[in-house]
Design an enzyme around this catalytic site. Structure first.
Site, PDB file in Angstrom:
ATOM      1  N   GLY A   1       1.060  -1.140   0.139  1.00 56.18           N
ATOM      2  CA  GLY A   1       0.118   0.105  -0.494  1.00 56.18           C
ATOM      3  C   GLY A   1       1.006   1.226  -0.430  1.00 56.18           C
ATOM      4  O   GLY A   1       0.483   2.396   0.329  1.00 56.18           O
TER       5      GLY A   1
ATOM      6  N   GLY B   1       3.080   2.468  -2.459  1.00 52.70           N
ATOM      7  CA  GLY B   1       2.372   3.042  -3.945  1.00 52.70           C
ATOM      8  C   GLY B   1       3.768   2.301  -5.019  1.00 52.70           C
ATOM      9  O   GLY B   1       4.599   3.068  -6.321  1.00 52.70           O
TER      10      GLY B   1
ATOM     11  N   SER C   1      16.150  -8.950  18.210  1.00 50.34           N
ATOM     12  CA  SER C   1      16.178  -6.715  18.865  1.00 50.34           C
ATOM     13  C   SER C   1      15.319  -6.206  19.798  1.00 50.34           C
ATOM     14  O   SER C   1      15.029  -5.464  19.946  1.00 50.34           O
ATOM     15  CB  SER C   1      15.841  -6.110  17.481  1.00 50.34           C
ATOM     16  OG  SER C   1      14.402  -6.271  17.311  1.00 50.34           O
TER      17      SER C   1
ATOM     18  N   LYS D   1      10.472   0.979  12.369  1.00 52.77           N
ATOM     19  CA  LYS D   1      10.367   1.184  13.907  1.00 52.77           C
ATOM     20  C   LYS D   1       9.470   2.236  14.334  1.00 52.77           C
ATOM     21  O   LYS D   1       8.431   2.302  15.860  1.00 52.77           O
ATOM     22  CB  LYS D   1      11.031   0.377  13.856  1.00 52.77           C
ATOM     23  CG  LYS D   1      11.132  -1.050  14.220  1.00 52.77           C
ATOM     24  CD  LYS D   1      13.021  -1.646  14.496  1.00 52.77           C
ATOM     25  CE  LYS D   1      12.666  -2.892  14.586  1.00 52.77           C
ATOM     26  NZ  LYS D   1      13.952  -3.460  14.695  1.00 52.77           N
TER      27      LYS D   1
END
Length: 818
Positions: free
Chosen positions: A375, A377, A697, A740
């Site tokens: 979404g 583009g 992480s 993030k």
């Protein structure tokens, strides 16, 4: 007693008595799909138990009644299953067969009608009434019918391959009309059981003659048609051979006169195209070779159409046809800005390419790969690039493709072979330098049919694709002028050799302000147009659009946002269609009415869940963008057990063990007992247990959670963190910083803790307006993290040391907070 009496009288007397009206009970032999006529000898196979008992019970009296069944499938027929008229017959011979059945030779004597049944088991017996034949006498009609019947029967026997010629002789020697009809009826195999039964049930000889005459006429007509069809087929075969010879003669005559037929004209047209289309010499040589081979073929040959299709494919490809458009960098920039908001890196890369192409027109096309969540583009950006360059645009969807032949084509030896998608798209584009969008390159499959990603290695290598060879064409085609653009949601599934050939451009998610800007500039006008309403009939205030973005979507891109805007536009279209033409202003109440209650609570969820100790917020990267990750810990009495749940991978489990080890080894630093795990069991859980999670992480978040739990101090409100932890307490850098960060911003986070070594990523990837309103803290060690998230957990001396060495938040951030 009547049967004993009849068994000793003369047959002639028996007939006289039966004709005089006395009735006698005879055993009945039911037969399937068979009708016995008087004066006809018929061999019968008897296999049913009741019928075998009937035959074996015959003594001196060998007379039975042969009657056809109405339904051949009935194995134990009853009186209702039999026709009412049968044939009185004499059994001449009985032969036992190896399979315990009997082979019985019977001869019909007279037509009889079944009257009252005397016995049903073990076999049926019934009284019969002899049907007298109505003699037609000698008349012209009878004579004409008899001759006509004989003539037609002779013609049928003559033309039929299955009927014996002896039947003609037997028929000619029968003078009685009734016997002649019965003989022909029993001899014709084309008559059905119903037809034969109707003839048997017709005692009047004249009526029977008329009926058999109709059957014979029909059969004769069918045989004549069959012979006609056979003759026509033979004539067609002979005609095709004749046409072939005439065509060859015509070719020779035309050659002498210097004329050409249609086939020769087509070949000359193909030859002209081959000469004028600008093929490379090697390709032209191959094309002319196949054309000469085609000219020597007959159009009826099996390979003619295959060879012609191959040559036609060669002549329609754009070997030397380019877009040849003048490079206008300013115009291209305007088009890119008009179609897409932001995306500066991509636009800069395209403009750089145009600048180089203007200086060096024969440069090779770059291989770009747009990587980002759904979404944002990626695909529409490819169309915009083609429009900015003034080139044709072709899109090939690679999602789920398993067969490399879909890209490279099949060899001509296969039935229905065609070129692959690359060559087919070039034919549709009609130029040799279009923009090729290879969509969803990360979703290629591989199985026993081949590996399409390996086939792409040649296509996407500027050093090799100038000599691309399709399996069907088997000649080289230059793809170096094509601008290839690949799209992917994530890089991990793409093989390393293929990834190495592409220039990776990351398309990250949008902030709330960017989504609002995109909605007003692109999404709302498009949805208003697509739903058939006018811009004056609906108004979207900025506050309402922000409300939709914040509380109804949770995505990196804008696809869901466009769907929700489309839903509101459709509701207004329905109101207009129902006769309510008033302008609709989309307020918060209207949004709630049309879209339902709030789906995402970004401001309150983190604050509510982190109120109690043992809960911290981490940051995660996903293919759909970034997301926040809650990590919860709890303790109970036990013996030092450590449980990890939430469908976590091995790497994350190892991070949990490393975090626990650091906490235990630094218990004094945290004012904890050194053996604090001796009498408790710890349980760490990461919610959304149905979603797999992995990666290092979350290490600092896990350590913060455990410290918060053991010190009974809640984590600082609206704080999120990410970073890998080592056993010595160092905080290592991680990837996906922009995704993030945007996820934290969407979730309402105010403070973000990142590894110090990720400072450069923040400065390069994030704009000041994206950072506005958030404070970023950088940490080198886990003590730096705890000093921000849990300052009360550290001893005052340690806390003071940490604060002295802690890097100050970025100046931009401090200003934004102030």
């Amino acid at each position: 007693m009547a049967s004993d009496f009849l068994s000793v009288i003369h047959p002639g007397e028996r007939k006289d008595r039966e004709r005089s009206g006395s009735k006698h009970a005879y055993p009945i032999l039911p037969v399937r799909d068979t009708v016995l006529f008087p004066h006809a000898v018929l061999p019968l196979t008897v296999g049913r138990e009741s019928s075998i008992q009937l035959v074996q019970s015959l003594g001196e009296e060998k007379t039975i009644i042969v009657v056809a069944q109405r339904e051949a499938r009935v194995d134990a027929p009853q009186p209702a299953d039999l026709y009412a008229v049968g044939t009185l017959a004499t059994v001449h011979k009985v032969v036992k067969m190896p399979n315990q059945s009997l082979f019985v030779f019977t001869e019909g004597t007279e037509r009889v009608r079944l009257a009252e049944f005397d016995q049903l088991a073990p076999y049926m017996t019934a009284e019969v009434e002899v049907l007298e034949e109505g003699g037609p006498g000698k008349s012209a009609e009878v004579e004409a019918l008899q001759r006509n019947i004989l003539s037609q029967f002779q013609q049928i026997v003559t033309t039929s391959p299955t009927l014996s010629d002896e039947l003609q002789t037997i028929a000619l020697n029968i003078d009685e009309p009734g016997r002649l009809v019965d003989f022909i009826s029993s001899s014709l195999p084309v008559l059905t059981t119903i037809d034969k039964q109707e003839l048997l049930e017709t005692p009047d000889v004249l009526a029977r003659m008329r009926r058999i005459n109709r059957h014979l006429a029909k059969e004769l007509e069918v045989q004549q048609l069959r012979n006609k069809i056979q003759t026509e087929v033979q004539d067609q075969v002979q005609q095709s051979q004749r046409d072939y010879y005439l065509r060859e003669q015509m070719k020779a005559i035309q050659k002498e006169l210097g004329e050409m037929d249609e086939g020769q004209k087509d070949i000359e047209e193909l030859r002209e195209k081959i000469e004028s289309i600008g093929m490379p010499e090697t390709v032209k040589k191959e094309a002319l070779k196949e054309l000469n081979r085609l000219s020597r073929m007959s159009p009826m040959a099996a390979d003619y159409s295959l060879t012609r299709n191959y040559i036609e494919w060669l002549v329609v490809l754009p070997w030397a046809k380019s877009s040849a458009s003048e490079v206008d960098i300013a115009k291209a920039k305007d088009i890119l800005d008009e179609d897409h908001y932001d995306l500066k890196k991509v636009k800069e890369r395209i403009l750089d390419y145009l600048a180089v192409r203007r200086l060096k027109p024969d440069m090779k096309g770059p291989i770009l790969c747009f990587v980002g969540p759904p979404g944002v583009g990626k695909t529409s950006l490819g169309r915009s690039i083609a429009r900015a360059l003034g080139r044709k645009f072709q899109r090939i969807s690679l999602g789920g493709m398993h067969d490399e032949a879909e890209l490279r084509g099949h060899r001509r030896t296969y039935i229905g072979a065609m070129p692959g998608q690359i060559i087919q798209s070039l034919r549709r584009a009609e130029t040799n330098d279009p923009v090729f969008m290879l969509d969803e390159v990360d979703k290629l499959g591989r199985d026993f049919r081949g590996d399409p990603s390996s086939a792409l290695l040649e296509v996407l290598d500027p050093e090799q694709n100038s000599t691309f060879r399709d399996n069907y064409l088997d000649v080289q085609f230059d793809l170096s002028k094509v601008l290839f653009i690949c799209t992917a949601n994530m890089l991990d599934p793409i093989p390393d050799p293929l990834r190495d050939r592409m220039e990776i451009i990351d398309l990250t998610g949008y902030t709330e302000d960017e989504k609002v800007h995109i909605a007003f500039r692109y999404l709302i006008p498009r949805q208003i147009k697509e739903n058939g309403i006018e811009p004056e009939q609906i108004e979207f205030p900025e506050e309402s659009v922000r409300n939709i973005v914040r509380h109804y979507t949770h995505e990196a891109g804008v696809r869901k946002l466009e769907q929700l805007i489309g839903t509101i536009c459709r509701k207004q279209a329905r109101r207009i269609a129902e006769g309510i033409p008033q302008k609709l202003t989309v307020t918060s109440e209207i949004v709630h009415e049309f879209l339902g209650g709030i789906k995402v609570r970004v401001d309150t969820e983190i604050a509510e869940r982190t109120k109690r100790p043992g809960v911290a917020v981490g940051l995660a990267w996903t293919p759909a963008g970034g997301d926040i990750l809650f990590i919860e810990a709890n303790r109970m009495k036990g013996k030092g057990g450590f449980t990890m749940t939430g469908q976590i991978g091995e790497v994350m489990q190892e991070s949990m063990q490393a975090a626990l080890t650091w906490v235990r080894s630094n218990a004094k630093l945290l004012s904890l007992k050194e053996d604090f795990t001796t009498d408790v069991d710890l349980h760490v859980h990461i919610p959304a247990g149905a979603i797999p999670k992995d990666g290092p992480s979350a290490g600092v978040t896990l350590a913060t959670t455990l410290v918060s739990l053991m010190t009974d101090i809640p984590v600082r409100p609206l704080t999120a963190m990410t970073g890998e932890i080592t056993l010595s307490g160092n905080v290592l850098p991680v990837g996906g910083i922009k995704e993030k960060f945007l996820a934290a911003r969407r979730a309402g986070v105010r403070d973000i803790i990142l590894p110090e070594e990720n400072r450069l990523n923040v400065e390069e990837d994030l704009l000041p307006e994206q950072i506005k309103g958030l404070t970023i803290h950088y940490a080198r060690r886990i003590e730096d993290v705890l000093a921000i998230a849990l300052p009360e957990a550290l001893k005052p001396r340690v806390l003071e040391e940490v604060r002295q060495h802690e890097p100050a938040p970025t100046a931009v951030l401090a200003t934004a907070q102030a």
